[in-house]
Motif scaffolding. Structure first.
Motif, mmCIF file in Angstrom:
data_model
loop_
_atom_site.group_PDB
_atom_site.id
_atom_site.type_symbol
_atom_site.label_atom_id
_atom_site.label_comp_id
_atom_site.label_asym_id
_atom_site.label_seq_id
_atom_site.Cartn_x
_atom_site.Cartn_y
_atom_site.Cartn_z
ATOM 1 N N ARG A 176 44.849 141.462 86.249
ATOM 2 C CA ARG A 176 45.258 141.857 84.898
ATOM 3 C C ARG A 176 46.080 143.143 84.962
ATOM 4 N NH1 ARG A 176 40.105 142.905 82.320
ATOM 5 N NH2 ARG A 176 41.244 143.493 80.475
ATOM 6 N N SER A 191 35.263 141.362 80.902
ATOM 7 C CA SER A 191 35.321 142.194 82.109
ATOM 8 C C SER A 191 34.214 143.251 82.076
ATOM 9 C CB SER A 191 36.695 142.864 82.183
ATOM 10 O OG SER A 191 36.697 143.893 83.123
ATOM 11 N N LYS A 195 29.977 142.911 84.105
ATOM 12 C CA LYS A 195 29.434 143.909 85.036
ATOM 13 C C LYS A 195 28.115 144.462 84.498
ATOM 14 C CE LYS A 195 33.389 146.363 85.132
ATOM 15 N NZ LYS A 195 34.725 145.822 84.976
HETATM 16 N N1 URA Z 1 37.034 148.539 81.727
HETATM 17 C C1 URA Z 1 36.740 147.378 82.372
HETATM 18 O O1 URA Z 1 35.825 147.318 83.190
HETATM 19 N N2 URA Z 1 37.483 146.300 82.096
HETATM 20 C C2 URA Z 1 38.478 146.294 81.183
HETATM 21 O O2 URA Z 1 39.084 145.278 80.962
HETATM 22 C C3 URA Z 1 38.782 147.508 80.515
HETATM 23 C C4 URA Z 1 38.035 148.624 80.800
#
Ligand code: URA
Length: 458
Positions: A176, A191, A195
């Motif tokens: 990206r 995203s 996590k």
């Molecule tokens: N932080 C992330 O981990 N992913 C994103 O897409 C934007 C900020």
């Protein structure tokens, strides 16, 4: 195209479907994510799908499916062995955003476990991991066993996503960044949350930036992102709040790598300066929420007071140093942090007009920081730990012509003119002071997020 639940899937069909405005189901999204994680789908096809998703947008269901598939793309962490509530915060990305270095040790000092899986520099924004790696020896690529050991010893640990932990985000995040597909609510949500959900958190505090330096600058877009993330995380079983916070100027004074750690350390050491007040205040507010959601305070306000106390009594500083040491970092670099700063070239930029600092194009300022050498133009390229910009004047400050507004630290002399030029284009002065902007303008909880989304998609 056959469309039954068992028919084989083909990447090119899924790209075409999204390109033409169709909605992918969970099986189709799972196929793309598994292909990204295993490497079976080539990068050019992933990039094409990302661009289609960026242009057409993702529905709430697609966003949820993408988030969960990415979360499940690799190993997971279980914080149950830590014996404490596991709470983290994540920001949607900003310029000079170094709150993690304050928040993680503050919350840990207040009895919350902080398993933080962070990212690298993305677009015009800096990366927590890149900044931490400016500490000599500091390791961010820990195994899950090492991650748990640091958490048990120090209460906080900040690590990268690894090939085994959320591998799909590692691939898609870099892609990206290189294909101008960062600024999409659904992609950002998936995203970040993949996590966070893979870390098995009990609760999450989201710092959603709004204003000229945010990925989604427009206030309505930032609100939508905040509500989307809260609803998606809550739907996946994690208690979540999102604060809408100001990014109409860099947060605090420094934007870069080591220089951001210097600024955070000053605050951990109890030294205050007017340029760092917004950084301090936002860190205390976010930490207050984490302490509250970690059951260590009855309200976010009480959490704020506990956070202040952890700064004042030095326990947050101790937790920071313990974490750095446990992750292999050499804390002697902090004995004389300014002496340790060794930039290749320096230029002080004087104000080119007399007046109030009125507007800052903070995205442009973020690119200026990247061009000093502090960020990377290509995935995997090294960053210069000593590069970056220190801003001496905040929005609303009055400056005389010639008074320093910034100091630019670049890797070499030849790299100074570009960031200096960008900076001069990005800051505007006026004769009258600008309207002040709230540091935190809105808080989304599960209820308010659901209500917002109901209205937004109606
Ligand atoms: N932080 C992330 O981990 N992913 C994103 O897409 C934007 C900020």
């Amino acid at each position: 195209m056959p469309d039954s639940a068992h028919s084989p899937l083909h990447t090119v069909d899924l790209i075409r479907k999204k390109r033409d405005g169709g909605t992918l189901d969970a099986r189709e999204i799972g196929f793309l994510v598994a292909g990204a994680a295993s490497g079976s789908i080539p990068l050019e096809q992933l990039a094409a799908w990302l661009m289609a998703a960026w242009l057409q947008g993702l529905s709430l269901e697609e966003t949820r499916a993408l988030t969960l598939a990415m979360r499940d793309s690799g190993e997971k962490f279980s914080p149950t062995g830590l014996g404490k509530k596991a709470v983290d915060k994540h920001s949607t990305g900003g310029v000079g955003d170094k709150t993690s270095f304050l928040i993680a040790p503050i919350a840990a000092a207040c009895g919350v476990a902080v398993p933080m899986i962070s990212g690298r520099a993305l677009g015009h924004t800096g990366g927590t991991l890149d900044k931490l790696e400016s500490i000599p020896g500091f390791r961010t690529a820990l195994s899950l066993k090492e991650f748990e050991a640091v958490l048990l010893e120090c209460g906080a640990s900040i690590v990268s996503q690894t090939p085994r932990l959320v591998p799909a985000d590692r691939i898609l995040y870099e892609l990206r960044d290189r294909t101008a597909t960062v600024e999409s609510p659904g992609l950002i949500c998936a995203s970040i949350l993949s996590k966070k959900l893979a870390a098995g958190l009990d609760a999450l505090v989201l710092d959603v930036k709004t204003g000229s330096g945010a990925f989604l600058r427009d206030r309505k877009d930032s609100e939508f992102l905040a509500a989307l993330m809260v609803a998606t995380a809550e739907g996946a079983g994690t208690r979540t709040v999102a604060l809408l916070t100001d990014m109409s100027q860099p947060l605090g004074a420094a934007a870069g790598n080591w220089i951001e750690l210097i600024e955070a350390l000053e605050l951990l050491r109890g030294k205050r300066s007017p340029e760092s007040e917004d950084l301090l205040e936002l860190s205390l507010i976010l930490a207050g929420w984490m302490i509250h959601l970690g059951n260590q305070a009855g309200t976010p306000k009480e959490g704020y007071t506990r956070a202040q106390a952890a700064l004042a009594d030095g326990s947050a500083l101790k937790h920071f140093f313990d974490m750095v040491k446990a992750q292999g970092g050499d804390i002697s670099a902090f004995d004389d942090p300014l002496g340790f700063h060794n930039p290749g070239a320096v230029e002080v930029v004087p104000a080119w007009e007399r007046g109030f600092v009125a507007t800052m194009d903070t995205t442009a300022l973020g690119w200026a920081v990247q061009r000093t050498g502090a960020g990377r133009e290509k995935a995997g390229a090294p960053v210069d730990p000593d590069a970056g910009i220190v801003f001496h004047a905040r929005r609303g400050a009055f400056v005389e012509k010639g008074q320093p507004v910034a100091t630019v630290y670049a890797t070499e002399e030849a790299m100074l003119p570009e960031p200096v030029d960008i900076l001069k284009q990005a800051i505007r002065f006026t004769k009258t002071p600008p309207e002040p902007v709230d540091l935190v303008s809105r808080v989304f909880t599960r209820e308010s997020a659901q209500e917002y989304l109901r209205d937004a998609v109606r």
